[in-house]
Design a protein around this motif. Structure first.
Motif, PDB file in Angstrom:
ATOM      1  N   ALA A 176       0.808  -1.221   0.000  1.00  0.00           N
ATOM      2  CA  ALA A 176       0.000   0.000   0.000  1.00  0.00           C
ATOM      3  C   ALA A 176       0.840   1.270   0.000  1.00  0.00           C
ATOM      4  O   ALA A 176       0.314   2.352  -0.276  1.00  0.00           O
ATOM      5  CB  ALA A 176      -0.924   0.014   1.218  1.00  0.00           C
ATOM      6  N   TYR A 177       2.130   1.174   0.285  1.00  0.00           N
ATOM      7  CA  TYR A 177       2.940   2.368   0.513  1.00  0.00           C
ATOM      8  C   TYR A 177       3.759   2.733  -0.718  1.00  0.00           C
ATOM      9  O   TYR A 177       3.971   1.913  -1.614  1.00  0.00           O
ATOM     10  CB  TYR A 177       3.842   2.150   1.737  1.00  0.00           C
ATOM     11  N   THR A 178       4.220   3.976  -0.753  1.00  0.00           N
ATOM     12  CA  THR A 178       5.017   4.442  -1.884  1.00  0.00           C
ATOM     13  C   THR A 178       6.362   3.721  -1.912  1.00  0.00           C
ATOM     14  O   THR A 178       6.837   3.226  -0.874  1.00  0.00           O
ATOM     15  CB  THR A 178       5.274   5.950  -1.788  1.00  0.00           C
ATOM     16  N   PRO A 179       7.022   3.651  -3.071  1.00  0.00           N
ATOM     17  CA  PRO A 179       8.357   3.042  -3.125  1.00  0.00           C
ATOM     18  C   PRO A 179       9.341   3.698  -2.157  1.00  0.00           C
ATOM     19  O   PRO A 179      10.176   3.017  -1.545  1.00  0.00           O
ATOM     20  CB  PRO A 179       8.775   3.241  -4.585  1.00  0.00           C
ATOM     21  N   HIS A 180       9.237   5.022  -1.991  1.00  0.00           N
ATOM     22  CA  HIS A 180      10.129   5.732  -1.048  1.00  0.00           C
ATOM     23  C   HIS A 180       9.906   5.240   0.374  1.00  0.00           C
ATOM     24  O   HIS A 180      10.865   4.962   1.108  1.00  0.00           O
ATOM     25  CB  HIS A 180       9.876   7.232  -1.128  1.00  0.00           C
ATOM     26  N   ALA A 181       8.639   5.115   0.775  1.00  0.00           N
ATOM     27  CA  ALA A 181       8.334   4.665   2.133  1.00  0.00           C
ATOM     28  C   ALA A 181       8.773   3.228   2.347  1.00  0.00           C
ATOM     29  O   ALA A 181       9.330   2.877   3.402  1.00  0.00           O
ATOM     30  CB  ALA A 181       6.837   4.805   2.405  1.00  0.00           C
ATOM     31  N   ARG A 182       8.545   2.373   1.354  1.00  0.00           N
ATOM     32  CA  ARG A 182       8.949   0.975   1.495  1.00  0.00           C
ATOM     33  C   ARG A 182      10.456   0.852   1.614  1.00  0.00           C
ATOM     34  O   ARG A 182      10.964   0.059   2.411  1.00  0.00           O
ATOM     35  CB  ARG A 182       8.432   0.159   0.312  1.00  0.00           C
ATOM     36  N   ALA A 183      11.203   1.638   0.840  1.00  0.00           N
ATOM     37  CA  ALA A 183      12.671   1.580   0.912  1.00  0.00           C
ATOM     38  C   ALA A 183      13.169   1.997   2.292  1.00  0.00           C
ATOM     39  O   ALA A 183      14.110   1.409   2.838  1.00  0.00           O
ATOM     40  CB  ALA A 183      13.277   2.480  -0.163  1.00  0.00           C
ATOM     41  N   LEU A 184      12.502   3.006   2.878  1.00  0.00           N
ATOM     42  CA  LEU A 184      12.909   3.470   4.213  1.00  0.00           C
ATOM     43  C   LEU A 184      12.559   2.431   5.274  1.00  0.00           C
ATOM     44  O   LEU A 184      13.381   2.093   6.129  1.00  0.00           O
ATOM     45  CB  LEU A 184      12.231   4.801   4.519  1.00  0.00           C
ATOM     46  N   MET A 185      11.342   1.871   5.217  1.00  0.00           N
ATOM     47  CA  MET A 185      10.904   0.961   6.268  1.00  0.00           C
ATOM     48  C   MET A 185      11.461  -0.448   6.094  1.00  0.00           C
ATOM     49  O   MET A 185      11.519  -1.222   7.053  1.00  0.00           O
ATOM     50  CB  MET A 185       9.375   0.940   6.341  1.00  0.00           C
ATOM     51  N   ASP A 186      11.898  -0.803   4.887  1.00  0.00           N
ATOM     52  CA  ASP A 186      12.499  -2.118   4.671  1.00  0.00           C
ATOM     53  C   ASP A 186      13.811  -2.284   5.443  1.00  0.00           C
ATOM     54  O   ASP A 186      14.283  -3.408   5.638  1.00  0.00           O
ATOM     55  CB  ASP A 186      12.780  -2.341   3.177  1.00  0.00           C
ATOM     56  N   LYS A 187      14.395  -1.172   5.886  1.00  0.00           N
ATOM     57  CA  LYS A 187      15.668  -1.238   6.603  1.00  0.00           C
ATOM     58  C   LYS A 187      15.512  -1.820   8.005  1.00  0.00           C
ATOM     59  O   LYS A 187      16.495  -2.227   8.624  1.00  0.00           O
ATOM     60  CB  LYS A 187      16.283   0.162   6.697  1.00  0.00           C
ATOM     61  N   ASP A 188      14.282  -1.816   8.529  1.00  0.00           N
ATOM     62  CA  ASP A 188      14.033  -2.313   9.881  1.00  0.00           C
ATOM     63  C   ASP A 188      13.274  -3.641   9.821  1.00  0.00           C
ATOM     64  O   ASP A 188      12.592  -3.924   8.841  1.00  0.00           O
ATOM     65  CB  ASP A 188      13.227  -1.283  10.681  1.00  0.00           C
ATOM     66  N   PRO A 189      13.364  -4.440  10.861  1.00  0.00           N
ATOM     67  CA  PRO A 189      12.668  -5.739  10.855  1.00  0.00           C
ATOM     68  C   PRO A 189      11.149  -5.608  10.738  1.00  0.00           C
ATOM     69  O   PRO A 189      10.502  -6.475  10.174  1.00  0.00           O
ATOM     70  CB  PRO A 189      13.056  -6.367  12.204  1.00  0.00           C
ATOM     71  N   LEU A 190      10.585  -4.530  11.273  1.00  0.00           N
ATOM     72  CA  LEU A 190       9.141  -4.334  11.253  1.00  0.00           C
ATOM     73  C   LEU A 190       8.793  -2.980  10.644  1.00  0.00           C
ATOM     74  O   LEU A 190       9.420  -1.965  10.968  1.00  0.00           O
ATOM     75  CB  LEU A 190       8.563  -4.367  12.676  1.00  0.00           C
ATOM     76  N   TYR A 191       7.776  -2.963   9.747  1.00  0.00           N
ATOM     77  CA  TYR A 191       7.269  -1.676   9.302  1.00  0.00           C
ATOM     78  C   TYR A 191       6.688  -0.931  10.516  1.00  0.00           C
ATOM     79  O   TYR A 191       6.098  -1.526  11.398  1.00  0.00           O
ATOM     80  CB  TYR A 191       6.175  -1.875   8.264  1.00  0.00           C
ATOM     81  N   PHE A 192       6.890   0.393  10.527  1.00  0.00           N
ATOM     82  CA  PHE A 192       6.455   1.242  11.646  1.00  0.00           C
ATOM     83  C   PHE A 192       7.079   0.759  12.960  1.00  0.00           C
ATOM     84  O   PHE A 192       6.481   0.837  14.024  1.00  0.00           O
ATOM     85  CB  PHE A 192       4.916   1.270  11.770  1.00  0.00           C
ATOM     86  N   GLY A 193       8.306   0.290  12.866  1.00  0.00           N
ATOM     87  CA  GLY A 193       9.004  -0.150  14.065  1.00  0.00           C
ATOM     88  C   GLY A 193      10.508  -0.110  13.832  1.00  0.00           C
ATOM     89  O   GLY A 193      10.986  -0.269  12.716  1.00  0.00           O
ATOM     90  N   SER A 194      11.259   0.158  14.883  1.00  0.00           N
ATOM     91  CA  SER A 194      12.711   0.131  14.839  1.00  0.00           C
ATOM     92  C   SER A 194      13.195   0.095  16.281  1.00  0.00           C
ATOM     93  O   SER A 194      12.384   0.048  17.219  1.00  0.00           O
ATOM     94  CB  SER A 194      13.268   1.373  14.119  1.00  0.00           C
ATOM     95  N   LYS A 195      14.489   0.146  16.461  1.00  0.00           N
ATOM     96  CA  LYS A 195      15.017   0.140  17.825  1.00  0.00           C
ATOM     97  C   LYS A 195      14.666   1.420  18.570  1.00  0.00           C
ATOM     98  O   LYS A 195      14.818   1.494  19.790  1.00  0.00           O
ATOM     99  CB  LYS A 195      16.526  -0.050  17.807  1.00  0.00           C
ATOM    100  N   TYR A 196      14.169   2.443  17.850  1.00  0.00           N
ATOM    101  CA  TYR A 196      13.791   3.705  18.503  1.00  0.00           C
ATOM    102  C   TYR A 196      12.297   3.765  18.827  1.00  0.00           C
ATOM    103  O   TYR A 196      11.847   4.701  19.482  1.00  0.00           O
ATOM    104  CB  TYR A 196      14.153   4.894  17.609  1.00  0.00           C
TER     105      TYR A 196
END
Length: 461
Positions: free
Chosen positions: A292-312
């Protein structure tokens, strides 16, 4: 076609529009009005049509002002299919179960407070929701589906929230192909997370939302710069930033915006706490739909194990997790519901930050009149929170450009992309001022005068 407007007329709640195409009766949305659901006189308890006479129900998206009465519709006798996008179906099942739980609690509290006054039953209960979920039929974007003989539904991405759709209905009348389009709620353009609203052409009849028809909101890049400055201030002062946000859509958008801020704007990351049980469940649904998300958003969130989630990012699961934040030192960001500060855990966080001038409160949602959120955004001197009064000393920032609703410029752009030649146009889902301001924007693309329907008003088109 005959269309009757049974909600969202000169107001922004209670979306419900009845289409009569030949012998077929199709209901678009069945949302809650802004009214006490356990009040016997509530408009939510009145269906001005026989639910058993409906042939199909088509849902635009899963906000309660568009889906909130669907279980009541089933309870009152509707036994047909209910069409949604896949994501809307997933979200609606969570939102409506939560609504049933809240109503049950409201009734219980009413009995305790007024034991001698008869309290009506909830509008619907969990069993009604389960019957509703069984009737959901999921339709993907851009995949036409015949919903009744001779009538075809096509969903297009509205870019408003996950799963939101522009509703296109194609049918024949007197041997002529005709196209009806309901915008649902259109999203803003260029917001990085969700795609821009899809464009639909060759429209004969258009029903358009008008929520921000009289407003021009800040562009996304400017909003991100403002958010950068607010978070940088918290880092400098070792303080807290509290963001009241609706559990559906706004919470996930703000988490993403902060992730984008840390990843691309070179701001030092600080802890982000999401404190809303409902938002936690809805975020899981958001993770199930990466397409559902833009390619830009997917590229950014793909860096973390969970979408809308990170160590922060930490999602608070228990009330103890929530309470711990009140005594934790900054810098930190707390995103909590409700978005208008009228209920939920946000009130506990506000009372711990509101009097300290180093802290910040960021308003990112529309605030209805007389709500605590509206009072905060207007800068009142004192606030009553949970039966105690507090001085409002915290810095208050209003960034309502993060809204998921298209503003006047976005709506004008979308109308222009249709190519015009629309025979009939109607404005709904807006205050009278917004509708009146948007009418001259839509009119150049519509052959007949644009209409602002009254409650229960019908039109032959």
């Amino acid at each position: 076609m005959r269309i009757t407007f049974h909600g969202a007329t000169r107001q922004v709640t209670g979306s419900a529009h009845l289409l009569e195409i030949g012998p077929h009766r199709i209901l678009l949305d069945c949302g809650l009005f802004d009214s006490d659901r356990i009040d016997p006189a509530s408009p939510n308890r009145v269906l001005p049509f026989d639910p058993r006479s409906l042939d199909a129900v088509v849902v635009s998206h899963a906000h309660n002002d568009h889906i909130g009465r669907l279980p009541y519709l089933v309870k009152e006798g509707y036994a047909g299919r209910i069409f949604t996008t896949p994501a809307t179906g997933d979200i609606a099942s969570i939102m409506l179960r939560d609504s049933a739980r809240i109503q049950r609690e409201d009734v219980r509290m009413a009995h305790i407070r007024h034991p001698h006054i008869e309290t009506p039953d909830p509008l619907f209960d969990l069993l009604d929701v389960e019957w509703l979920v069984e009737r959901l039929e999921r339709v993907r974007y851009e995949e036409p589906r015949e919903i009744v003989p001779g009538v075809t539904l096509t969903y297009h991405d509205a870019g408003h929230i996950l799963g939101s759709a522009i509703v296109q209905i194609d049918y024949k009348e007197d041997g002529r192909d005709r196209r009806f389009v309901f915008t649902g709620d259109l999203g803003r353009r260029n917001t990085s997370l969700l795609p821009d609203p899809a464009v639909v052409k060759n429209i004969d009849i258009l029903v358009s939302e008008s929520t921000y028809g009289n407003r021009e909101l800040e562009p996304y890049e400017r909003l991100m710069k403002q958010l950068h400055a607010i978070v940088a201030r918290a880092i400098r002062l070792q303080s807290k930033v509290v963001i009241p946000a609706f559990s559906l859509g706004r919470t996930q958008r703000m988490v993403y915006c902060l992730q984008e801020l840390f990843a691309t704007h070179k701001l030092r990351p600080i802890p982000i706490y999401v404190d809303s049980p409902l938002a936690n469940r809805l975020t899981e649904v958001h993770r199930d739909h990466p397409e559902a998300y833009t390619p830009h958003a997917r590229a950014l969130m793909d860096k973390d194990p969970l979408y809308f989630g990170s160590k922060y990012v930490e999602f608070c699961q228990t009330f103890d997790d929530s309470r711990r934040l009140n005594y934790q030192r900054g810098p930190m960001i707390v995103i909590s519901s409700s978005g208008m500060c009228e209920a939920g855990r946000i009130r506990h966080h506000l009372r711990h930050v509101v009097s300290d001038p180093d802290n910040a409160i960021v308003i990112v949602s529309y605030q209805a009149e007389d709500t605590m959120g509206r009072k905060i955004s207007e800068g009142v001197e004192r606030l009553q929170i949970l039966d105690h009064w507090y001085d409002l000393n915290a810095a208050v920032y209003v960034l309502d450009g993060f809204s998921g609703h298209a503003d006047r410029n976005d709506l004008a752009w979308w109308y222009e992309q249709t190519g015009g030649e629309i025979e009939h146009g109607f404005l709904v889902h807006g205050d009278p001022e917004a509708m009146e301001a948007l009418t001259p924007v839509l009119q150049p693309f519509v052959k007949n005068p644009v209409k602002l329907p009254e409650f229960h008003e019908s039109f032959e088109v």
